[in-house]
Design a protein around this motif. Structure first.
Motif, mmCIF file in Angstrom:
data_model
loop_
_atom_site.group_PDB
_atom_site.id
_atom_site.type_symbol
_atom_site.label_atom_id
_atom_site.label_comp_id
_atom_site.label_asym_id
_atom_site.label_seq_id
_atom_site.Cartn_x
_atom_site.Cartn_y
_atom_site.Cartn_z
ATOM 1 N N ALA A 326 0.856 -1.189 0.000
ATOM 2 C CA ALA A 326 0.000 0.000 0.000
ATOM 3 C C ALA A 326 0.888 1.234 0.000
ATOM 4 O O ALA A 326 1.682 1.436 0.934
ATOM 5 N N TYR A 327 0.776 2.039 -1.035
ATOM 6 C CA TYR A 327 1.554 3.274 -1.144
ATOM 7 C C TYR A 327 0.737 4.416 -0.560
ATOM 8 O O TYR A 327 -0.364 4.714 -1.026
ATOM 9 N N LEU A 328 1.256 5.068 0.481
ATOM 10 C CA LEU A 328 0.521 6.121 1.181
ATOM 11 C C LEU A 328 1.129 7.500 0.986
ATOM 12 O O LEU A 328 0.754 8.449 1.670
ATOM 13 N N GLY A 329 2.076 7.630 0.076
ATOM 14 C CA GLY A 329 2.713 8.916 -0.164
ATOM 15 C C GLY A 329 3.963 9.083 0.666
ATOM 16 O O GLY A 329 5.086 8.967 0.168
ATOM 17 N N ASP A 330 3.779 9.343 1.971
ATOM 18 C CA ASP A 330 4.943 9.526 2.837
ATOM 19 C C ASP A 330 5.583 8.195 3.214
ATOM 20 O O ASP A 330 6.747 8.142 3.593
ATOM 21 N N MET A 331 4.815 7.117 3.133
ATOM 22 C CA MET A 331 5.368 5.798 3.454
ATOM 23 C C MET A 331 4.690 4.731 2.612
ATOM 24 O O MET A 331 3.639 4.965 2.012
ATOM 25 N N THR A 332 5.323 3.567 2.589
ATOM 26 C CA THR A 332 4.764 2.411 1.896
ATOM 27 C C THR A 332 4.618 1.266 2.888
ATOM 28 O O THR A 332 5.562 0.956 3.629
ATOM 29 N N LEU A 333 3.443 0.659 2.933
ATOM 30 C CA LEU A 333 3.207 -0.506 3.771
ATOM 31 C C LEU A 333 3.438 -1.756 2.936
ATOM 32 O O LEU A 333 2.867 -1.890 1.850
ATOM 33 N N ILE A 334 4.285 -2.634 3.428
ATOM 34 C CA ILE A 334 4.580 -3.889 2.723
ATOM 35 C C ILE A 334 4.323 -5.049 3.672
ATOM 36 O O ILE A 334 4.920 -5.112 4.757
ATOM 37 N N HIS A 335 3.449 -5.952 3.290
ATOM 38 C CA HIS A 335 3.162 -7.150 4.077
ATOM 39 C C HIS A 335 3.911 -8.327 3.457
ATOM 40 O O HIS A 335 3.777 -8.591 2.264
ATOM 41 N N VAL A 336 4.705 -8.995 4.280
ATOM 42 C CA VAL A 336 5.512 -10.124 3.821
ATOM 43 C C VAL A 336 4.972 -11.406 4.439
ATOM 44 O O VAL A 336 4.843 -11.504 5.673
ATOM 45 N N ARG A 337 4.659 -12.371 3.579
ATOM 46 C CA ARG A 337 4.121 -13.659 4.050
ATOM 47 C C ARG A 337 5.262 -14.656 4.209
ATOM 48 O O ARG A 337 5.991 -14.946 3.253
ATOM 49 N N LEU A 338 5.420 -15.180 5.446
ATOM 50 C CA LEU A 338 6.470 -16.161 5.731
ATOM 51 C C LEU A 338 6.003 -17.561 5.322
ATOM 52 O O LEU A 338 4.806 -17.786 5.101
ATOM 53 N N PRO A 339 6.929 -18.512 5.236
ATOM 54 C CA PRO A 339 6.562 -19.871 4.798
ATOM 55 C C PRO A 339 5.483 -20.532 5.645
ATOM 56 O O PRO A 339 4.717 -21.356 5.145
ATOM 57 N N ASP A 340 5.397 -20.187 6.947
ATOM 58 C CA ASP A 340 4.388 -20.812 7.807
ATOM 59 C C ASP A 340 3.022 -20.144 7.695
ATOM 60 O O ASP A 340 2.083 -20.505 8.402
ATOM 61 N N GLY A 341 2.910 -19.139 6.807
ATOM 62 C CA GLY A 341 1.629 -18.462 6.617
ATOM 63 C C GLY A 341 1.487 -17.164 7.388
ATOM 64 O O GLY A 341 0.559 -16.387 7.130
ATOM 65 N N ARG A 342 2.388 -16.908 8.318
ATOM 66 C CA ARG A 342 2.322 -15.659 9.077
ATOM 67 C C ARG A 342 2.599 -14.477 8.165
ATOM 68 O O ARG A 342 3.509 -14.521 7.322
ATOM 69 N N VAL A 343 1.838 -13.393 8.320
ATOM 70 C CA VAL A 343 2.049 -12.169 7.550
ATOM 71 C C VAL A 343 2.676 -11.114 8.454
ATOM 72 O O VAL A 343 2.108 -10.758 9.491
ATOM 73 N N VAL A 344 3.849 -10.644 8.079
ATOM 74 C CA VAL A 344 4.573 -9.631 8.842
ATOM 75 C C VAL A 344 4.339 -8.265 8.205
ATOM 76 O O VAL A 344 4.547 -8.090 7.002
ATOM 77 N N ARG A 345 3.900 -7.317 9.012
ATOM 78 C CA ARG A 345 3.620 -5.965 8.531
ATOM 79 C C ARG A 345 4.856 -5.083 8.691
ATOM 80 O O ARG A 345 5.431 -5.021 9.773
ATOM 81 N N THR A 346 5.248 -4.425 7.622
ATOM 82 C CA THR A 346 6.378 -3.499 7.672
ATOM 83 C C THR A 346 5.935 -2.159 7.071
ATOM 84 O O THR A 346 4.998 -2.105 6.280
ATOM 85 N N SER A 347 6.608 -1.083 7.470
ATOM 86 C CA SER A 347 6.340 0.229 6.873
ATOM 87 C C SER A 347 7.670 0.921 6.612
ATOM 88 O O SER A 347 8.557 0.910 7.473
ATOM 89 N N GLN A 348 7.803 1.470 5.423
ATOM 90 C CA GLN A 348 9.050 2.102 5.011
ATOM 91 C C GLN A 348 8.785 3.556 4.621
ATOM 92 O O GLN A 348 7.884 3.836 3.826
ATOM 93 N N LEU A 349 9.570 4.471 5.175
ATOM 94 C CA LEU A 349 9.447 5.877 4.801
ATOM 95 C C LEU A 349 9.943 6.077 3.375
ATOM 96 O O LEU A 349 10.977 5.517 2.985
ATOM 97 N N ASN A 350 9.229 6.869 2.608
ATOM 98 C CA ASN A 350 9.635 7.172 1.235
ATOM 99 C C ASN A 350 10.505 8.435 1.244
ATOM 100 O O ASN A 350 10.034 9.535 0.958
ATOM 101 N N ARG A 351 11.770 8.259 1.578
ATOM 102 C CA ARG A 351 12.677 9.398 1.710
ATOM 103 C C ARG A 351 13.096 9.958 0.352
ATOM 104 O O ARG A 351 13.476 11.107 0.235
ATOM 105 N N GLN A 352 13.069 9.105 -0.673
ATOM 106 C CA GLN A 352 13.483 9.528 -2.007
ATOM 107 C C GLN A 352 12.344 9.298 -3.004
ATOM 108 O O GLN A 352 11.467 8.464 -2.789
ATOM 109 N N ARG A 353 12.362 10.047 -4.067
ATOM 110 C CA ARG A 353 11.316 9.912 -5.086
ATOM 111 C C ARG A 353 11.466 8.615 -5.874
ATOM 112 O O ARG A 353 10.504 8.063 -6.401
ATOM 113 N N VAL A 354 12.702 8.122 -5.954
ATOM 114 C CA VAL A 354 12.973 6.900 -6.728
ATOM 115 C C VAL A 354 13.381 5.791 -5.777
ATOM 116 O O VAL A 354 14.251 5.969 -4.923
#
Length: 379
Positions: A326-354
């Protein structure tokens, strides 16, 4: 506990053993029929504190506020204000005032008459009323709107009129029940800072009830997290967020990842936890002994996600695939699914345009976090 987060100001009487609480709830319960709204609750609030009661609907926070105001009577326990037991004192005799979400302004009265209403009821001389109303109008920046009626004002202006009327009588404590709930998001954010400035200028004790986490975190000196009529944790916003004392608090405030596991070994405050599909090496091991079942709570922004595999797959790392983005402008939310099915929620600041390492759905991804990123919870 070592202070967490930035220090908004040096005001922290709760950390002083010699400080005397201004408001005290002693083993207070409130029962309606067969429903217990407040359950044997004890709480201390200090003079000039901006205190927030935060919880879901029905947790008892508004009932607690109404008992302090005198609109409800405790079934058991007692409430003290500045050392005085409030039992038997009617609402109009208590040195508190309450501001409601609906504002409850008189539609046929002008702004200045709304503000003056309580002062007239008390029999204050006309000259003093005029002076106090002028002071309140200046305080809430509504001098130019003194003659207008409530229907001629915006939502934010009506909110400020209600606030001015509430503080015009100089109460010792101002109680605010969802005061910003009727405002739109942008105006609500602006008004939060106005309330903080006003509280500092007046030197009053503010007690606010809200279900809005961001509102409580922004405005308050301390927060009480409530659930089912009980207080789960009382702490500063930074401590509530960074050092929750239970899974309920960790999950209620913000977003969190909870890794279940068993303490494999301890070394001082550090611990190694063997979890499902991940080994966690942490500095914040709590007091959980070896062999104990625990949960490791780590916030999404503390987890790094990369398209490149680490050189060594050690503790605090795991491989998965990108499940949601999910791209929110100031940050991007990325959900990563592990092999056991667990979904880990991460959020990354969009410090650069690229983005140097763009990730998309179904890409392989590796998560990692530092040893001091999270906290171990035992309940």
């Amino acid at each position: 506990m070592k202070p967490l987060g930035s220090i908004r100001r040096s005001f922290a009487p709760w950390a002083d053993p010699a400080a005397k609480p201004y408001i005290v709830f002693e083993n207070v319960s409130k029962v309606f029929g067969d429903f217990t709204a407040v359950d044997d609750l004890s709480l201390s609030i200090y003079e000039r504190e901006f205190f927030a009661l935060l919880g879901a609907s029905g947790c008892g926070k508004s009932t607690l506020l109404r008992m302090l105001a005198g609109f409800e009577t405790p079934t058991r326990g007692r409430i003290l204000l500045d050392g005085q037991d409030l039992v038997g004192i009617p609402p109009y005799r208590r040195p508190v005032n309450m501001m409601f979400q609906s504002y409850a302004l008189f539609p046929h009265m002008s702004v200045e008459d709304n503000i003056a209403f309580g002062l007239k009821q008390e029999g204050m001389p006309k000259a003093e009323i005029a002076k106090r109303v002028t002071e309140m109008l200046r305080l809430v920046k509504l001098e130019a709107f003194a003659k207008r009626k409530p229907h001629q004002l915006s939502g934010g202006q009506r909110q400020r009129v209600a606030l001015a009327r509430s503080v015009a009588k100089r109460p010792k404590v101002l109680l605010l029940d969802e005061p910003l709930g009727a405002l739109d998001k942008k105006l609500r954010e602006e008004t939060q800072f106005e309330l903080m400035d006003l509280q500092q200028d007046l030197g009053l004790t503010f007690m606010v009830v809200t279900h809005d986490q961001e509102e409580a975190m922004t405005m308050s000196d301390r927060i009480a997290i409530m659930d089912k009529g009980k207080v789960c944790q009382v702490a500063t916003p930074a401590e509530i967020y960074e050092a929750p004392n239970s899974r309920f608090v960790a999950d209620f405030v913000g977003s969190v990842n909870l890794f279940e596991g068993t303490v494999a070994r301890r070394e001082g405050s550090a611990a190694v936890i063997e979890g499902e599909g991940i080994t966690i090496d942490t500095d914040n091991g709590s007091d959980a002994p070896a062999g104990a079942k625990v949960w490791y709570a780590v916030r999404p922004e503390k987890i790094k996600v990369s398209a490149r595999a680490p050189e060594v797959m050690g503790p605090n790392t795991a491989e998965g695939e990108v499940w949601d983005i999910a791209y929110l402008g100031d940050m991007t939310l990325i959900h990563v699914r592990l092999p056991d099915g667990r979904v880990v929620r991460t959020s990354q600041l969009n410090r650069q345009r690229v983005v140097e390492e763009p990730l998309t759905w179904n890409d392989r991804a590796w998560i990692s976090f530092a040893r001091d990123s999270g906290v171990v919870l035992t309940r």
